[in-house]
Scaffold this motif. Sequence first.
Motif, mmCIF file in Angstrom:
data_model
loop_
_atom_site.group_PDB
_atom_site.id
_atom_site.type_symbol
_atom_site.label_atom_id
_atom_site.label_comp_id
_atom_site.label_asym_id
_atom_site.label_seq_id
_atom_site.Cartn_x
_atom_site.Cartn_y
_atom_site.Cartn_z
ATOM 1 N N UNK A 1 25.479 1.803 24.091
ATOM 2 C CA UNK A 1 24.605 2.874 23.611
ATOM 3 C C UNK A 1 23.230 2.796 24.259
ATOM 4 N N UNK A 2 22.750 1.597 24.451
ATOM 5 C CA UNK A 2 21.443 1.438 25.093
ATOM 6 C C UNK A 2 21.488 1.834 26.564
ATOM 7 N N UNK A 3 22.629 1.585 27.219
ATOM 8 C CA UNK A 3 22.743 1.871 28.657
ATOM 9 C C UNK A 3 23.015 3.336 28.952
ATOM 10 N N UNK A 4 23.718 4.027 28.041
ATOM 11 C CA UNK A 4 24.136 5.390 28.378
ATOM 12 C C UNK A 4 23.023 6.429 28.210
ATOM 13 N N UNK A 5 21.823 5.993 27.829
ATOM 14 C CA UNK A 5 20.684 6.920 27.743
ATOM 15 C C UNK A 5 19.667 6.655 28.853
ATOM 16 N N UNK A 6 19.980 5.729 29.756
ATOM 17 C CA UNK A 6 19.052 5.396 30.830
ATOM 18 C C UNK A 6 19.255 6.351 31.997
ATOM 19 N N UNK A 7 18.259 7.204 32.240
ATOM 20 C CA UNK A 7 18.323 8.179 33.325
ATOM 21 C C UNK A 7 17.046 8.098 34.159
ATOM 22 N N UNK A 8 17.192 8.432 35.427
ATOM 23 C CA UNK A 8 16.046 8.524 36.326
ATOM 24 C C UNK A 8 15.917 9.964 36.805
ATOM 25 N N UNK A 9 14.688 10.379 37.066
ATOM 26 C CA UNK A 9 14.436 11.703 37.639
ATOM 27 C C UNK A 9 14.049 11.485 39.099
ATOM 28 N N UNK A 10 14.904 11.924 40.014
ATOM 29 C CA UNK A 10 14.724 11.649 41.434
ATOM 30 C C UNK A 10 13.632 12.484 42.076
ATOM 31 N N UNK A 11 13.271 12.082 43.289
ATOM 32 C CA UNK A 11 12.276 12.845 44.054
ATOM 33 C C UNK A 11 12.783 14.245 44.386
ATOM 34 N N UNK A 12 14.121 14.407 44.358
ATOM 35 C CA UNK A 12 14.702 15.728 44.600
ATOM 36 C C UNK A 12 14.838 16.530 43.315
ATOM 37 N N UNK A 13 14.253 16.014 42.222
ATOM 38 C CA UNK A 13 14.214 16.685 40.909
ATOM 39 C C UNK A 13 15.554 16.688 40.189
ATOM 40 N N UNK A 14 16.514 15.888 40.658
ATOM 41 C CA UNK A 14 17.781 15.730 39.938
ATOM 42 C C UNK A 14 17.598 14.691 38.838
ATOM 43 N N UNK A 15 18.535 14.695 37.887
ATOM 44 C CA UNK A 15 18.579 13.685 36.823
ATOM 45 C C UNK A 15 19.836 12.852 37.062
ATOM 46 N N UNK A 16 19.689 11.546 37.186
ATOM 47 C CA UNK A 16 20.871 10.731 37.455
ATOM 48 C C UNK A 16 20.881 9.479 36.583
ATOM 49 N N UNK A 17 22.101 8.978 36.245
ATOM 50 C CA UNK A 17 22.185 7.747 35.468
ATOM 51 C C UNK A 17 21.572 6.590 36.260
ATOM 52 N N UNK A 18 20.672 5.868 35.653
ATOM 53 C CA UNK A 18 19.991 4.785 36.356
ATOM 54 C C UNK A 18 20.984 3.764 36.880
ATOM 55 N N UNK A 19 22.075 3.542 36.150
ATOM 56 C CA UNK A 19 23.073 2.550 36.550
ATOM 57 C C UNK A 19 24.154 3.129 37.465
ATOM 58 N N UNK A 20 24.064 4.417 37.772
ATOM 59 C CA UNK A 20 25.055 5.058 38.659
ATOM 60 C C UNK A 20 24.332 6.100 39.512
ATOM 61 N N UNK A 21 23.487 5.658 40.442
ATOM 62 C CA UNK A 21 22.664 6.595 41.223
ATOM 63 C C UNK A 21 23.456 7.479 42.179
ATOM 64 N N UNK A 22 24.759 7.209 42.350
ATOM 65 C CA UNK A 22 25.585 8.064 43.206
ATOM 66 C C UNK A 22 26.008 9.335 42.476
ATOM 67 N N UNK A 23 25.707 9.412 41.162
ATOM 68 C CA UNK A 23 26.027 10.582 40.356
ATOM 69 C C UNK A 23 24.740 11.247 39.884
ATOM 70 N N UNK A 24 24.872 12.463 39.373
ATOM 71 C CA UNK A 24 23.723 13.140 38.764
ATOM 72 C C UNK A 24 24.241 14.173 37.773
ATOM 73 N N UNK A 25 23.338 14.714 36.996
ATOM 74 C CA UNK A 25 23.707 15.730 36.011
ATOM 75 C C UNK A 25 23.918 17.069 36.716
#
Length: 243
Positions: free
Chosen positions: A208-232
């Motif tokens: 539960x703690x890991x599945x809410x960790x997201x990063x906002x990339x320089x390209x303005x995408x939202x991606x899972x911090x632990x899976x940067x090869x994916x995005x929303x």
Amino acid sequence: FLYGYLCILNDSSHLPNETRAQIAKAFILFGVALQKKGKFSDSLDHFTQALLIFYSIGYGKDHPDVIRASQHADSGGSRLLILVPRDSPNKICLKFAESLRGKKVGKTSLELSSHPGYAIVRLKKQTTPTVCGNMKWEACSLSVALKDSALYGNYDGQVLRIVPENLKLAHLVGECGISAPISMRSSGVLSGNKERPAIKNERIEELLNNNVLFSIGDDDTIYPTNAPHLCVGVAAYPSIYFV
């Protein structure tokens, strides 16, 4: 009640076209209000009624009011948010990503630059209770619709929170792969079920703690911090559900 009243009013005899056009615009306004509450099937009824009135008074497909009603109707198709590859044409980009990255409090519209005029919205008004092990939380699926229904959020560098509900953007617990659904959920709390082993609860809490960790990339995408090869992104086709 309002839907029925407007239908009766529209069916009244000898109404001038100008008045009927105003009734159609009222249907649109109420449809938008329903979308904000996640009542997409009900809102679609209102947008469809507006279109029927516009066509009956002679408006063509290129009339601004018809275009507006059609856009709202199309946005009610409930294309769910899911995880997609970073190079997918279905990925979404935030219009105000820079503002989100620099604002840990307050609220910023989750409008999209990848889909002009559209934004992240909630699929339903109510959240759904979920239980796993001794942990429980409330969740609601997310979709894309016209920006009139946009959600607002803030970002602390790790978690994107939806405000004022204080729900967190999340992917499916224990699953971070292509097509995994994206939702907003509350924090997990102990449900009081003592039959589950404590070690399993610790693992669920970690997920539960890991599945809410997201990063906002320089390209303005939202991606899972632990899976940067994916995005929303958005599902390729609208979802179908029973009404």
